[in-house]
Write an enzyme that holds these catalytic residues in place. Structure first.
Site, mmCIF file in Angstrom:
data_model
loop_
_atom_site.group_PDB
_atom_site.id
_atom_site.type_symbol
_atom_site.label_atom_id
_atom_site.label_comp_id
_atom_site.label_asym_id
_atom_site.label_seq_id
_atom_site.Cartn_x
_atom_site.Cartn_y
_atom_site.Cartn_z
ATOM 1 C CB CYS A 57 9.173 -4.383 1.753
ATOM 2 S SG CYS A 57 7.856 -3.378 0.556
ATOM 3 N NE ARG A 66 0.038 0.442 -0.006
ATOM 4 C CZ ARG A 66 1.099 1.394 0.722
ATOM 5 N NH1 ARG A 66 2.008 2.399 0.820
ATOM 6 N NH2 ARG A 66 2.582 -0.171 1.008
ATOM 7 C CG HIS A 96 6.032 -8.441 1.927
ATOM 8 N ND1 HIS A 96 6.631 -7.866 3.459
ATOM 9 C CD2 HIS A 96 6.002 -6.638 1.550
ATOM 10 C CE1 HIS A 96 6.804 -6.437 3.757
ATOM 11 N NE2 HIS A 96 6.680 -5.979 2.511
HETATM 12 N N1 GLN Z 1 6.247 1.802 2.893
HETATM 13 C C1 GLN Z 1 7.366 1.558 2.072
HETATM 14 C C2 GLN Z 1 6.130 1.778 0.833
HETATM 15 O O1 GLN Z 1 5.251 1.802 0.900
HETATM 16 C C3 GLN Z 1 7.517 0.495 2.291
HETATM 17 C C4 GLN Z 1 6.257 -0.968 2.869
HETATM 18 C C5 GLN Z 1 6.461 -2.178 3.033
HETATM 19 O O2 GLN Z 1 8.001 -2.316 4.080
HETATM 20 N N2 GLN Z 1 5.496 -3.333 3.059
HETATM 21 O O3 GLN Z 1 7.024 1.996 -0.236
#
Ligand code: GLN
Length: 267
Positions: free
Chosen positions: A94, A131, A215
């Site tokens: 990520c 998101r 993840h």
């Molecule tokens: N900050 C980044 C995003 O939201 C990575 C998020 C994460 O590593 N889970 O895209």
């Protein structure tokens, strides 16, 4: 045999169970009597320490932590580029994956510079866009599996030969990643969002470096992927083909299959 894992920024870059990936590396090596050392590489680590590693791992984080890490990586950019170009194996999740690219643009437009190792960029389109969250199922790219046509084969892909063709995980990111021409994705999205929720790609592969949004953590439910990384690291270190002894993976494979079955219902 022994293996040194470099765990990059363990305190700042580790969300949604990413630490579990380190436990998987440790356990799967120990069960095979491979000595394993996990070296924590915190802010301010020296490049000498990086050179001593056989396999790198870096987890994800929020934008705030990424800004701190970007400052620490600034002086290290060319050494990172060099070490990755010399086939150092690594798994980047990520936010860490986003660092392999050219930049990450935050929701407010601020730019976090990347290492510019892979031709990709990431942009967060802002608060009016959701998101990308949920369980994800991907089909690995044939290059990873070593089943692609002869013209695409490389010594690295030949040694990969993984048993299963799918990966399962959990994603949660605001950033949308776009791959430049010639950048190989890790796989195709079957369920979930992947790189950007639009083009059906997930993650990216360059030499022995693997970037992904998965993840979960990714490795406990995908033991074939964990073994692929261990094998790549050992073969590079010992400069010979290495067959890992099989482990009793019934629970891990059951976990994988359960998620696959559950998600396929939504297709
Ligand atoms: N900050 C980044 C995003 O939201 C990575 C998020 C994460 O590593 N889970 O895209």
């Amino acid at each position: 045999m022994n293996l040194t894992i470099g765990w990059l920024y363990p305190d700042l870059m580790s969300t949604y169970g990413d630490r579990g990936n380190i436990i998987v590396f440790e356990k799967r090596c120990q069960w095979r009597k491979i000595d394993i050392e996990v070296k924590k590489l915190d802010v301010g680590f020296s490049m000498y320490e990086l050179e001593r590693c056989d396999l790198l791992f870096m987890g994800g984080a929020q934008d705030r932590q990424q800004t701190i890490i970007a400052k620490d990586l600034k002086d290290k950019t060319h050494v990172f580029k060099d070490i990755i170009n010399r086939n150092m194996p690594g798994l980047y999740i990520c936010g860490a994956y986003q660092f392999l690219g050219n930049y990450y643009k935050e929701a407010d437009g601020a730019i976090i510079p990347g290492l510019e190792i892979l031709d990709l960029y990431t942009e967060n389109p802002g608060p009016n866009h959701p998101r990308l969250i949920g369980n994800i199922l991907i089909e690995l790219d044939p290059v990873i599996l070593g089943t692609q046509n002869a013209a695409q084969r490389t010594p690295e892909s030949d040694s990969r030969q993984v048993r299963m063709t799918t990966l399962v995980g959990f994603e949660n990111h605001g950033g949308r990643t776009y791959l430049g021409l010639g950048v190989k994705p890790l796989g195709k999205v079957k369920v979930g969002f992947g790189n950007n929720g639009k083009d059906g790609t997930e993650g990216a592969v360059y030499k022995n470096s693997f970037g992904t949004y998965l993840h979960g953590p990714i490795l406990p439910k995908n033991p074939h992927f964990a073994d692929m990384l261990i094998k790549i690291a050992l073969e590079r270190k010992y400069k010979k083909p290495i067959d890992l002894s099989p482990l009793e993976d019934a629970l891990e494979l059951n976990a994988h299959e359960t998620v696959v079955k559950k998600l396929r219902i939504h297709i």
